[in-house]
Design a protein around this motif. Structure first.
Motif, PDB file in Angstrom:
ATOM      1  N   LEU A 255       3.749  -6.925  -7.762  1.00  0.00           N
ATOM      2  CA  LEU A 255       4.620  -7.910  -7.133  1.00  0.00           C
ATOM      3  C   LEU A 255       3.930  -9.262  -7.031  1.00  0.00           C
ATOM      4  CD1 LEU A 255       6.054  -5.551  -4.414  1.00  0.00           C
ATOM      5  CD2 LEU A 255       7.281  -6.509  -6.360  1.00  0.00           C
TER       6      LEU A 255
ATOM      7  N   THR B  86       2.269 -12.517  -5.694  1.00  0.00           N
ATOM      8  CA  THR B  86       1.572 -12.781  -4.434  1.00  0.00           C
ATOM      9  C   THR B  86       1.972 -14.150  -3.890  1.00  0.00           C
ATOM     10  OG1 THR B  86      -0.240 -13.839  -5.596  1.00  0.00           O
ATOM     11  CG2 THR B  86      -0.426 -11.470  -5.204  1.00  0.00           C
TER      12      THR B  86
ATOM     13  N   LYS C 218       7.747  -0.749  -1.621  1.00  0.00           N
ATOM     14  CA  LYS C 218       6.290  -0.699  -1.457  1.00  0.00           C
ATOM     15  C   LYS C 218       5.938  -0.465   0.013  1.00  0.00           C
ATOM     16  CE  LYS C 218       2.076  -3.320  -2.226  1.00  0.00           C
ATOM     17  NZ  LYS C 218       1.467  -4.530  -2.767  1.00  0.00           N
ATOM     18  N   SER C 219       6.695  -1.101   0.895  1.00  0.00           N
ATOM     19  CA  SER C 219       6.344  -0.985   2.318  1.00  0.00           C
ATOM     20  C   SER C 219       6.583   0.430   2.837  1.00  0.00           C
ATOM     21  CB  SER C 219       7.136  -1.998   3.142  1.00  0.00           C
ATOM     22  OG  SER C 219       8.497  -1.616   3.173  1.00  0.00           O
TER      23      SER C 219
ATOM     24  N   ARG D 109       9.683  -4.929  -2.731  1.00  0.00           N
ATOM     25  CA  ARG D 109       8.724  -5.034  -1.622  1.00  0.00           C
ATOM     26  C   ARG D 109       9.028  -3.995  -0.547  1.00  0.00           C
ATOM     27  NH1 ARG D 109       9.715 -10.599  -2.070  1.00  0.00           N
ATOM     28  NH2 ARG D 109       8.152 -11.509  -3.448  1.00  0.00           N
TER      29      ARG D 109
END
Lengths: 449, 489
Positions: free
Chosen positions: B466, B468, B451-452, B448
């Motif tokens: 990923l 949810t 991704k951020s 995550r």
């Protein structure tokens, strides 16, 4: 030692659960880099204690450089700070070895030589011949994505690592990838760690793909009077169906380092090729290579096994040459287009000739990777310019030039890594996310990361 | 904190479509419901309707589309040929689908350096075709290679039968041009090996369009081998065939391909393609070895011996390239062939260590009886990559439900045996809720975080890869009409 250092040393030792931490000066000095020695060396015995040490360092504002046998410590810029050398020496077990699946899990402190010896029982191997050779640890090899001339046929650690366990500066252990040879679940974080030189986390476990070892080997040297001959031969070889284990072009300096003194002529070149496989496959490969070589005027010569083995070791290990005349040594790794190695060799020879710096070159055929040794004698005044000029030539072809060794006695070196591209800002953000307090090898990596 | 975006608000739509049309021309923007329907699906059946589909011609076009979408806060989904099998190209929450069918140029071929630079819309097989006369090819060969695009291959890190020896897409991609969600363009890797810095190319490959939009790809080309030997080993028992797989590896041979089909599947394939597969056998292995002539013939002889030791009834060698083509055509069209005999099927993609194949086959057979389903088996056996095909009728909701349950059990078993939830089809929409089966919360938190860094607002391909958290450890496939792998798509 300052009081503050004594306090954090005690803190580190208790964090790691009483595992060995030593501040003994000669032990620390042996792991110096860029002229800076750590305050202590820690020897964690479990992945958890690696994670605990990293978390402690990160929270205490201390800087850690992971290491084992120090074969990669010369690579990179001098650290901004260096408090703890984190040796993974004690993490050296093989486990989950599945010879029939051709997979294994191994800890980072295992040395390549010991690992190959272990695998040989089942006629398996890991086809890597990186600088440092048998002494290099698997953790260091993976962290540096280090490879040698086997690369052209077998790939780099990037292609062989199936998954990793990583200790993070948050004190966690995360898992990337898996243990099977094919896996596309989630982001491929494995790739991010392979070649990251210990700047994002510390590798505590490595899942590797294994390979069947070739049944037989045979090495031949092909002697050329000039680079245009080696170029014609290389092009023909790469277009042919032959698939040797490794092939390296060397100049007379390289020949001397490799201990292959029989070829004559200061402006001549040799290509060493090692063939592997069954006897029949090798016979045919040699016959075909000889024919190719003769068609472009190269002279073949078989290298006896007892010469080939140490010769390849010297070619691939990139150890500092015996220091007889007070000379020093810079080691460069140029990554060029495959078809650009001869032009670069010619350029490097003319530049070093003008600067009166002896050199030795080993160019891998099929990858475009060239290792250049510069062997200057004091004073080292033009060296900086020389390396920058060589780098300019490589970068101009779309490649890169990394300074893998620059002895500290020669004064401050050039940037180890060279110019970064437009993706550097993403790299910086990733580094900030994984290592927000700059605990891991600060300042050593690209762009000062 | 990333926000799960929705599609375009009705009040926005006219303005957005107008801007897109001005940017790309009217012909290259679809927004009418009947046009959008074609882009609701990929190879997975779960659908999502985009608000618009656009067809850029250049990186600059993509930059402008991304800029517009960022300004309007609209999700973007990149799409190649839509052959993906995990829903990666489906607009899960609406938004703009960026189709790459016009960015389909091979930009440069450089054989002396074994490189090609291509746009993402180039069809996989077209690249190999372009360099075939010179004796080169592009190695990753997904079964859909005549349709699927290299951009899609990069997004999914696609494999194929010949990845056993040559690796998957990530082993063949050296550099990328990528448009990030803030509309900046970055270049990762290059045409030479070992560019210093983090391997963003490796991270981008397989990220399923959630980290950036790839607009240019530099790949490695391989030299064709001197000789290829293709063997078909015929077995009277599935167990003998699976044992042979590990025995070949144990002999120190790395075939370039090692495929397995069970009797059920090969009978369907034979009826559809007349490849010459024996109708009465329990399983076949399709094995390929290659190299210089001496290596290929020696390996082929050794494989024949291994097959014999493991009770193969017969081992055939393709004598001509036409025979070889035919054997492969059967394999590559297998999914389609099964579509002839069942109204619907659901293709699973799991991985196990190859030595566990015999017990995994028993497990799959037990799923057949437990759920009352017919399951065809077609595997990249050499690397333990399974593709069980679960046959059913998507008009029957009860059957559809059983298919999803059986598939879920099979995938969980793969993980228990030390494998993975996907070997080559990707996570996409289908398996993102299964990620916790394979990865710990710490592992997922790191993903995550990654991704951020790239996609902080979650506007690129939302709802993929990923979990949810909306479902728990389940496969997501539509049951009922238009069910998993429905052939009417």
């Amino acid at each position: 030692m300052t009081n503050a250092a004594e306090v954090w040393l005690a803190g580190l030792a208790s964090t790691m659960g009483g595992q060995q931490v030593t501040a003994e000066p000669s032990t620390c000095a042996a792991l110096a880099t860029g002229g800076i020695a750590p305050h202590c060396v820690a020897y964690p015995t479990t992945p958890e204690s690696v994670a605990a040490a990293l978390r402690f360092a990160s929270e205490s504002g201390l800087a850690v450089i992971p290491c084992r046998n120090a074969t990669k410590l010369p690579i990179g810029n001098p650290p901004r700070r260096y408090d703890i050398a984190l040796s993974v020496k004690e993490l050296n077990q093989v486990w989950r070895y599945e010879p029939n699946d051709l997979t294994v899990s191994v800890e980072p402190g295992m040395k390549l030589g010991d690992f190959q010896h272990f695998l040989a029982r089942h006629q398996l191997w890991i086809p890597l011949d990186p600088p440092g050779g048998d002494r290099a640890s698997l953790g260091g090899i993976v962290a540096a994505n280090a490879s040698g001339p086997y690369r052209a046929r077998y790939g780099a650690p990037r292609d062989m690592v199936l998954g990793l366990s990583i200790a993070t500066t948050e004190g966690k252990i995360i898992k990337t990838g898996g243990r099977v040879v094919k896996n596309v679940a989630g982001y491929d974080l494995t790739k991010l760690f392979v070649g990251s030189f210990g700047t994002l986390g510390v590798i505590v476990d490595i899942n590797l793909k294994l390979f069947p070892a070739p049944a037989c080997r045979s090495t031949w040297a092909f002697h050329a009077a000039a680079l245009n001959g080696t170029q014609m031969f290389r092009r023909k070889l790469l277009r042919s169906p032959l698939n040797p284990l490794r092939a390296v072009l060397m100049d007379e300096g390289g020949r001397r380092l490799a201990g292959a003194p029989w070829s004559q002529g200061s402006d001549t070149f040799d290509i060493w090729i090692e063939f592997g496989g069954s006897e029949r496959v090798i016979r045919r490969s040699i016959a075909a290579a000889i024919e190719l070589a003769r068609s472009v005027g190269l002279e073949p010569r078989e290298i006896a096994d007892d010469e080939a083995r140490p010769g390849w070791q010297r070619i691939t290990e990139c150890n500092p040459p015996p220091n007889a005349s007070g000379s020093h040594e810079v080691l460069l790794k140029a990554a060029l287009p495959i078809d650009g190695v001869e032009e670069f060799l010619a350029h490097a020879r003319s530049e070093t000739g003008r600067a009166r710096v002896p050199l030795a070159c080993f160019a891998q055929l099929g990858t475009g990777i060239v290792r250049v040794f510069l062997l200057p004698e004091p004073p080292f005044e033009n060296l900086f310019t020389l390396v920058e000029r060589l780098r300019g030539a490589v970068v101009g072809k779309g490649g890169s030039l990394v300074v893998e060794r620059w002895p500290i006695e020669m004064g401050p070196g050039v940037d180890s890594w060279g110019p970064m591209g437009d993706d550097f800002r993403v790299m910086r953000e990733l580094k900030n996310v994984w290592d927000p307090h700059g605990a891991l090898s600060p300042g050593r990596y690209v762009g000062g990361l | 904190m990333s926000v799960e975006p929705g599609g375009i608000l009705p009040s926005q739509k006219a303005r957005v479509v107008d801007s897109l049309q001005r940017l790309l021309g009217r012909d290259h923007v679809l927004y009418q419901p009947e046009d959008l329907m074609l882009y609701e699906y990929d190879g997975l059946s779960t659908h999502g309707t985009p608000d618009a589909v656009v067809f850029p011609l250049s990186t600059e076009d993509v930059v402008e589309i991304v800029r517009l979408a960022a300004r309007e806060r609209i999700p973007i989904v990149a799409r190649g040929a839509g052959t993906g099998l995990s829903g990666g190209a489906v607009a899960a929450v609406g938004g703009i689908v960026v189709g790459f069918s016009r960015m389909n140029k091979i930009l440069a071929i450089d054989l002396e350096n074994q490189r090609a630079r291509v746009q993402p819309g180039v069809v996989n097989a077209d690249l190999s075709l372009a360099v075939a006369a010179e004796g080169y090819y592009y190695a990753p060969d997904p079964s859909s290679q005549k349709a699927c695009t290299l951009g899609g291959n990069v997004a999914e890190n696609s494999g194929g039968p010949h990845t056993l020896a040559y690796g998957v897409t990530t082993n063949h991609v050296l550099g990328l041009e990528v448009v990030l969600p803030d509309a900046s363009v970055v270049h990762t890797g290059g045409s030479c090996w070992d560019r210093p810095g983090y391997d963003l190319t490796g991270l981008m490959v397989g990220s399923e369009g959630t980290l950036g939009i790839v607009t240019e790809i530099t790949v490695r080309l391989c030299r064709k081998p001197e000789m290829v030997q293709t063997l078909l080993a015929v077995f009277d028992s599935v167990a003998d065939a699976t044992r042979t797989v590990a025995a070949i590896t144990a002999r120190g041979i790395t075939p370039s391909a090692l495929e397995m089909m069970d009797g059920f599947t090969l009978r369907a394939v034979e009826e559809a393609t007349h490849a010459g597969y024996p109708m009465d056998s329990a399983a076949v292995l399709l094995i390929e070895v290659e190299g210089i002539e001496e290596a290929a013939t020696e390996d082929a002889a050794q494989i024949e011996a291994v097959c014999g030791e493991n009770l193969a009834r017969e081992v055939r060698r393709a004598r001509t390239s036409a025979e070889r083509e035919l054997l492969w055509r059967g394999r590559k069209n297998a999914f389609g062939a099964l579509g002839r005999i069942s109204p619907s099927y659901y293709v699973q993609d799991g991985v196990i260590p190859r030595t566990r194949l015999p017990e995994m086959m028993e497990f799959i057979a037990s799923m057949e009886s437990k759920y009352g389903l017919r399951i065809g088996n077609i595997f990249h056996a050499g690397d333990g990559n399974l593709h069980p095909l679960l046959m059913y009728d998507s008009r029957n909701p009860e059957q559809s439900r059983r298919v999803v349950q059986a598939a879920g059990e099979i995938i969980t078993r793969c993980v228990e045996l030390g494998g993975s939830i996907t070997g080559e089809h990707g996570v996409g929409l289908e398996k993102n809720e299964l990620m916790p089966v394979l990865f710990s919360e710490n592992d997922l938190a790191m993903m995550r975080t990654i991704k951020s860094v790239f996609n902080p607002d979650g506007m690129l391909n939302p709802g993929k890869v990923l979990p949810t958290g909306k479902m728990c450890g389940e496969l997501r496939v539509s049951a009922g009409a238009g069910g998993p792998g429905d052939e009417r798509r």
